[in-house]
Design an enzyme around this catalytic site. Structure first.
Site, PDB file in Angstrom:
ATOM      1  N   GLY A  12       0.803  -1.224   0.000  1.00 48.87           N
ATOM      2  CA  GLY A  12       0.000   0.000   0.000  1.00 48.87           C
ATOM      3  C   GLY A  12       0.829   1.264   0.000  1.00 48.87           C
ATOM      4  N   ILE A  89     -10.980  -8.104  -8.273  1.00 47.10           N
ATOM      5  CA  ILE A  89     -11.810  -7.357  -9.221  1.00 47.10           C
ATOM      6  C   ILE A  89     -13.144  -7.084  -8.550  1.00 47.10           C
ATOM      7  CG2 ILE A  89     -12.943  -7.419 -11.464  1.00 47.10           C
ATOM      8  CD1 ILE A  89     -10.723  -9.328 -12.395  1.00 47.10           C
ATOM      9  N   HIS A 105      -3.033   2.320 -12.223  1.00 47.09           N
ATOM     10  CA  HIS A 105      -2.518   1.198 -13.012  1.00 47.09           C
ATOM     11  C   HIS A 105      -1.152   1.579 -13.577  1.00 47.09           C
ATOM     12  CE1 HIS A 105      -2.607  -2.384 -15.523  1.00 47.09           C
ATOM     13  NE2 HIS A 105      -2.176  -1.635 -16.525  1.00 47.09           N
TER      14      HIS A 105
END
Length: 528
Positions: A12, A89, A105
């Site tokens: 993270g 997802i 991304h």
């Protein structure tokens, strides 16, 4: 304050970076992970951010797991969800129930979506990649784009080096930017599209993408223990030392300081339409002059401070002839810059082993420049500003003193201002006609700058002094003491911006000494 719910499966690092940066005042209300022992938990706890762990059971459906995630988040106040390496997802049901959800991304979508983006990039042989911050929808990496950031792909990159650079150079820039935009209520997400209020271009655009190519690796930087390189802007059409041809190829290449000083010298002689010469030392003018011939201009410039000119940079705004070249090589110089050389001049100049001879091509005046802006890197960012191309005309001058300046003094005032713009502040310049006689630069006290200019004129100038000279100041005189010092040196006229609360006292001091004074209404600070 924008409140964020962060979802991560591993480290993270983007979420923790956002927590540290607090873009737009945004704050993480909670960090949730679907992996027991995920490193992000420790990082969040160290920052006082509440954490939650919601793992997915072996037989648990995505929808059921996401419902438990939303139930766990329900006790926290948040306005937006930010994903960071969240390895699931999300279903349409989650996205419908949660606020706007963002993800980053590691490629410039729509290129290279899905897993292994860096491997895809390297396999494809593209030369530029980056990252994309987008709104998450039910299609993988297909949501509307909020912002992107590009990074180059190098020939020696592998997945690890590329991944590291995309994270640090791209994601650490783009994700906080997107969060800041949301915090400032500038983003509208509607009907599958994103618009950002104020994300505009113009002279000072909301975002800047700067791409330069390395022209050369330098021997060292300002000092031998500093590494350095010079980068070239291929789109620049203006005469520059970066794009100049070095005519004596056998001489050593330019150093970092040579480039810096030569750039300053070239910019100074661009001020003049008439034949001009300047000698620069440590980016300050040691002398500058204009004359009917280039040789006369150089002689007058050099004689301002020949001692300081030793090892300096010479700039000329006309083709260098043999007469000027002979004077240049009469004492040690590092570099000479000109818009061309006669064959006879080259024979003289290239006879000096380590004198670098640069041909910059046609030298336009500052009224015809193509590069409007200049910038200075500072730790954590860059300062960008318009170049100072303003020079007063006679009509711009306000005369507050009892005595009007003579025509000759007015001519010298305008000449002085053009040179003074290139003197480091606090800057004072003494001049006669169209040649300098003393320069006081880089002082923290304006009156000390006057004293330095007077000392230079009286002790270092050859064949000239301050008696009857014009003084130019790059900012107003806060007190009359600068005028008193100038009077002691023999100054008869002053050009300065004016605008001090003590202008009346300053003008009164000038009147007492019979000085003429002109206010420009503009200052010309130069701090780098």
């Amino acid at each position: 304050m924008l409140k964020i719910a962060g979802l991560a499966s591993n480290r993270g690092r983007n979420l923790l970076h956002i927590a540290d940066q607090a873009p737009g005042g945004a704050k993480l209300s909670v960090v949730l992970t679907n992996e027991e022992g995920a490193p992000v938990l420790e990082g969040a706890s160290e920052r006082g951010i509440p954490t939650e762990v919601v793992t997915r059971g072996d037989d648990e459906s995505r929808a059921d797991h996401e419902r438990r995630v939303l139930d766990r988040l329900d006790s926290y106040d948040f306005d937006i969800v930010c994903l960071d390496g969240y390895m699931r997802i999300l279903t349409e049901e989650f996205l419908d129930d949660a606020p706007t959800t963002l993800n980053v991304h590691p490629s410039l979508l729509p290129a290279f979506p899905g897993m292994d983006a860096h491997e895809q990039v390297l396999d494809a042989g593209v030369r530029t990649t980056g990252c994309t911050v987008h709104v998450v929808n039910e299609e993988v990496d297909a949501g509307p784009i909020v912002t992107q950031e590009a990074v180059p792909v190098y020939e020696d990159d592998d997945e690890a080096s590329l991944k590291s650079r995309v994270l640090n150079d791209a994601e650490f820039t783009a994700y906080p930017r997107a969060v800041r935009w949301f915090a400032e209520d500038r983003v509208t997400v509607e009907d599958g599209s994103v618009s950002v209020d104020g994300d505009d271009g113009g002279d000072f655009p909301e975002r800047r993408v700067v791409s330069n190519d390395r022209e050369a690796t330098l021997r060292y930087g300002e000092n031998p223990h500093q590494d350095a390189a010079v980068y070239a802007d291929a789109s620049c059409d203006e005469a520059s030392v970066v794009h100049a041809d070095q005519l004596n190829e056998g001489a050593k290449a330019l150093s970092y300081n040579n480039y810096n000083d030569a750039d300053g010298a070239l910019n100074l002689i661009k001020e003049f339409d008439e034949p001009a010469a300047a000698v620069i030392k440590h980016t300050n003018p040691a002398g500058c002059a204009t004359a009917d011939t280039l040789a006369d201009a150089y002689e007058a410039a050099l004689s301002t401070d020949p001692m300081s000119a030793f090892g300096g940079i010479v700039a000329l705004n006309r083709e260098c002839d043999a007469a000027t070249a002979e004077q240049v090589v009469d004492s040690f110089k590092e570099v000479v810059v000109a818009p061309g050389y006669t064959d006879a001049a080259l024979d003289v100049l290239t006879g000096k082993k380590n004198l670098r001879v640069l041909d910059v091509g046609d030298v336009d005046s500052l009224g015809e420049i193509t590069e409007r802006f200049t910038e200075k890197p500072i730790v954590g960012g860059r300062l960008v500003q318009e170049r100072d191309t303003w020079t007063p005309t006679v009509d711009d001058l306000e005369i507050p003193t009892e005595r009007e300046p003579t025509e000759e003094e007015l001519e010298t005032m305008l000449f002085s201002w053009k040179v003074l713009k290139h003197v480091k502040s606090n800057g004072i310049l003494f001049a006669k006609g169209t040649e300098t006689v003393g320069v006081g630069m880089g002082q923290v006290s304006r009156v000390d700058a006057v004293r330095l200019a007077a000392m230079k004129a009286d002790e270092h100038a050859e064949g000239k002094d301050a008696e009857g000279a014009v003084m130019a100041s790059d900012a107003f005189f806060p007190f009359p003491d600068g005028i008193e010092e100038a009077a002691k040196a023999g100054i008869t006229a002053v050009i300065q911006p004016g605008g001090s609360v003590n202008d009346e006292d300053v003008v009164e001091a000038a009147d007492e000494h019979g000085m003429a004074m002109a206010f420009t209404g503009q200052r010309c600070f130069r701090h780098d």
